[in-house]
Scaffold this motif. Structure first.
Motif, mmCIF file in Angstrom:
data_model
loop_
_atom_site.group_PDB
_atom_site.id
_atom_site.type_symbol
_atom_site.label_atom_id
_atom_site.label_comp_id
_atom_site.label_asym_id
_atom_site.label_seq_id
_atom_site.Cartn_x
_atom_site.Cartn_y
_atom_site.Cartn_z
ATOM 1 N N MET A 130 -23.414 21.337 -13.950
ATOM 2 C CA MET A 130 -23.060 20.249 -13.044
ATOM 3 C C MET A 130 -21.929 20.655 -12.115
ATOM 4 S SD MET A 130 -23.389 16.930 -15.634
ATOM 5 C CE MET A 130 -21.681 16.652 -15.357
ATOM 6 N N LEU A 131 -20.863 21.235 -12.689
ATOM 7 C CA LEU A 131 -19.663 21.524 -11.910
ATOM 8 C C LEU A 131 -19.872 22.663 -10.916
ATOM 9 C CD1 LEU A 131 -16.898 21.196 -14.661
ATOM 10 C CD2 LEU A 131 -17.558 19.522 -12.925
ATOM 11 N N GLU A 132 -20.727 23.614 -11.261
ATOM 12 C CA GLU A 132 -20.909 24.771 -10.398
ATOM 13 C C GLU A 132 -21.718 24.455 -9.140
ATOM 14 O OE1 GLU A 132 -22.345 28.084 -12.668
ATOM 15 O OE2 GLU A 132 -20.723 27.897 -14.141
ATOM 16 N N HIS A 133 -22.248 23.244 -9.050
ATOM 17 C CA HIS A 133 -22.949 22.834 -7.834
ATOM 18 C C HIS A 133 -22.072 21.955 -6.943
ATOM 19 C CE1 HIS A 133 -26.666 24.722 -8.867
ATOM 20 N NE2 HIS A 133 -26.773 24.065 -10.006
ATOM 21 N N VAL A 134 -20.811 21.803 -7.297
ATOM 22 C CA VAL A 134 -19.851 21.118 -6.421
ATOM 23 C C VAL A 134 -19.364 22.122 -5.386
ATOM 24 C CG1 VAL A 134 -17.583 20.010 -6.321
ATOM 25 C CG2 VAL A 134 -19.153 19.474 -8.197
ATOM 26 N N ASP A 135 -19.230 21.679 -4.143
ATOM 27 C CA ASP A 135 -18.867 22.601 -3.073
ATOM 28 C C ASP A 135 -17.390 22.960 -3.080
ATOM 29 O OD1 ASP A 135 -21.469 22.835 -1.604
ATOM 30 O OD2 ASP A 135 -21.228 20.663 -1.515
#
Length: 455
Positions: A359-364
């Protein structure tokens, strides 16, 4: 007396602690205090010692509970030795090499058998110095960090006699005859929870609350940036700063917050950066910490919740973009689940860390705004000229943290070098974004009809 259960990590701190299972999510905060001269070493030792005594976790280590029946707990470290945590680096550092040193600190894991912090004094060839502070995020958040710094500092070079009660003690009902660093800083900080957090007035609306919780923890499966897509464990740091008052005036003129102006500047910078890569953007996803800390909360620990949401990037007019940012941020501040962040963290603590990483690694990007001291502070006889905070990327491509200090906005960028291999270009674009927002202040003063009415 502190209850035994109080020594256990809260659900929020436990979630922060678990993030280190994935090095890409490593929850390390690094701060660089730029000093105008080399501080007196003996006084610095006393100042840092005083700061550690204000927060028991800085002299404690985490111990696990057998069979994992409860979160790890803080226990006093019987072998605590300040010299293990406060060190002197070799002389001759430059501004660039200070950032290189701080980047290594951001990438270096803590010794889990000792208190989770360290600090290093670096002396430059020109006589200036920098104190690099490295802290595990479970020990403190940004607002608490400012309060801990106040424990260590003075309001002049000569310093203050600290033989009496702690200067961070609350002012009594009758006032105080003297002014301490914390008293001077605490005024602006008392407004932080009111500005960032609006508690629920009722526990009704269970369906709406459930929907709000779902929004906070919903999976994210794609990165919106077509450029900043890779993730790794390397970190690069950069800094720049601007005067605080003009940014505040721009926000006030638009009936927005300084945080709105900050985010708008970052978005403008990111649009320019993607333009250099021939990429067009419509939206970007940001993680933004929301402070739940109140003036009565004890020092230490995490009193924040993280919220992920979309921000527009394709709005041509900066003023219109700022208003759109304001709308998006206000919606997050009023999410019903925000006051129940501990319960939300408890849910996530039952989820494997690899799923949280997905989830977090797809935050810009991550953006954080930390109000610091409005007045100059001195550390062991040296004036603190800048305070740059490098908060963790938490799986995003970079984190940009704005810390206000004595009339300056100090911007610290902590970038994942896999996502941002050209950090100098990104920094130039971000700085240009702030220049655009500051110029907006002049345009608004000349065109009052463009400013929206006060709600």
């Amino acid at each position: 007396m502190t209850k035994a259960s109080d020594s256990h990590l809260s659900q929020t701190d436990l979630l922060t602690w678990r993030l280190q299972e994935n090095p890409i999510l490593r929850p390390t905060i690094v701060a660089v205090l730029k000093l105008d001269k080399e501080p007196d070493w003996d006084r610095l030792v006393l100042a840092v010692d005083r700061g550690t005594r204000a927060v028991k976790e800085f002299r404690s280590r985490l111990v696990g509970v057998p069979l994992g029946l409860a979160p790890p707990r803080w226990v006093p470290d019987p072998e605590f030795e300040l010299s293990w945590h406060l060190r002197r680096g070799a002389a001759g550092y430059t501004s660039d090499s200070v950032l290189e040193f701080a980047a290594v600190e951001a990438m270096t894991a803590f010794d889990l058998g000792r208190p989770l912090w360290r600090s290093t004094l670096l002396t430059g060839a020109d006589g200036a110095s920098a104190l690099v502070l490295t802290v595990h995020h479970s020990l403190t958040d940004g607002v608490s960090g400012v309060r801990i710094l106040a424990e260590m500092c003075d309001l002049d070079r000569a310093g203050t006699d600290r033989s009496g009660p702690s200067e961070s003690s609350p002012v009594n009902a009758g006032g105080s005859s003297g002014t301490t660093p914390w008293q001077r800083i605490s005024g602006p900080l008392r407004a932080v929870p009111r500005g960032l957090f609006h508690p629920l007035r009722s526990a009704r609306g269970g369906a709406a609350l459930a929907a709000s919780v779902a929004r906070l923890i919903r999976p994210v499966t794609s990165t919106l940036s077509p450029v900043m897509t890779e993730r790794g464990t390397g970190r690069g740091l950069s800094v720049f700063d601007i005067p605080a008052e003009p940014l505040h005036r721009v926000a006030k003129a638009a009936h927005c917050t300084m945080n709105d102006a900050f985010l708008t500047a970052v978005l403008l910078g990111l649009r320019a950066y993607h333009g250099r890569h021939d990429a067009r953007l419509r939206q970007l996803r940001v993680t933004m910490p929301i402070s739940l800390r109140t003036p009565t909360d004890r020092l230490g620990g995490n009193r924040i919740t993280l919220t992920r949401f979309l921000l527009p990037v394709d709005i041509t007019e900066p003023a219109e973009m700022m208003r759109a940012v304001d709308t998006a941020v206000e919606a997050q501040r009023h999410e019903r689940a925000i006051p129940f962040s501990g319960a939300v963290a408890a849910v996530l603590n039952r989820v494997p860390i690899r799923l949280i990483a997905d989830m977090l690694e797809h935050v810009d990007f991550v953006a954080s705004n930390v109000p610091g001291s409005p007045v100059p502070l001195y550390l062991a006889g040296a004036r603190i000229d800048r305070v740059y905070a490098f908060s963790p990327t938490l799986g995003a491509s970079f984190n940009i943290t704005l810390t206000t200090h004595a009339g300056r906005c100090c911007l610290g960028v902590n970038a994942d070098t896999a996502a941002v291999p050209d950090l100098a270009d990104l920094t130039d674009c971000l700085a240009a974004g702030f220049d655009t927002v500051l110029r907006l202040g002049i345009e608004k003063s000349e065109n009052p009809d463009r400013v929206r009415d006060t709600p």
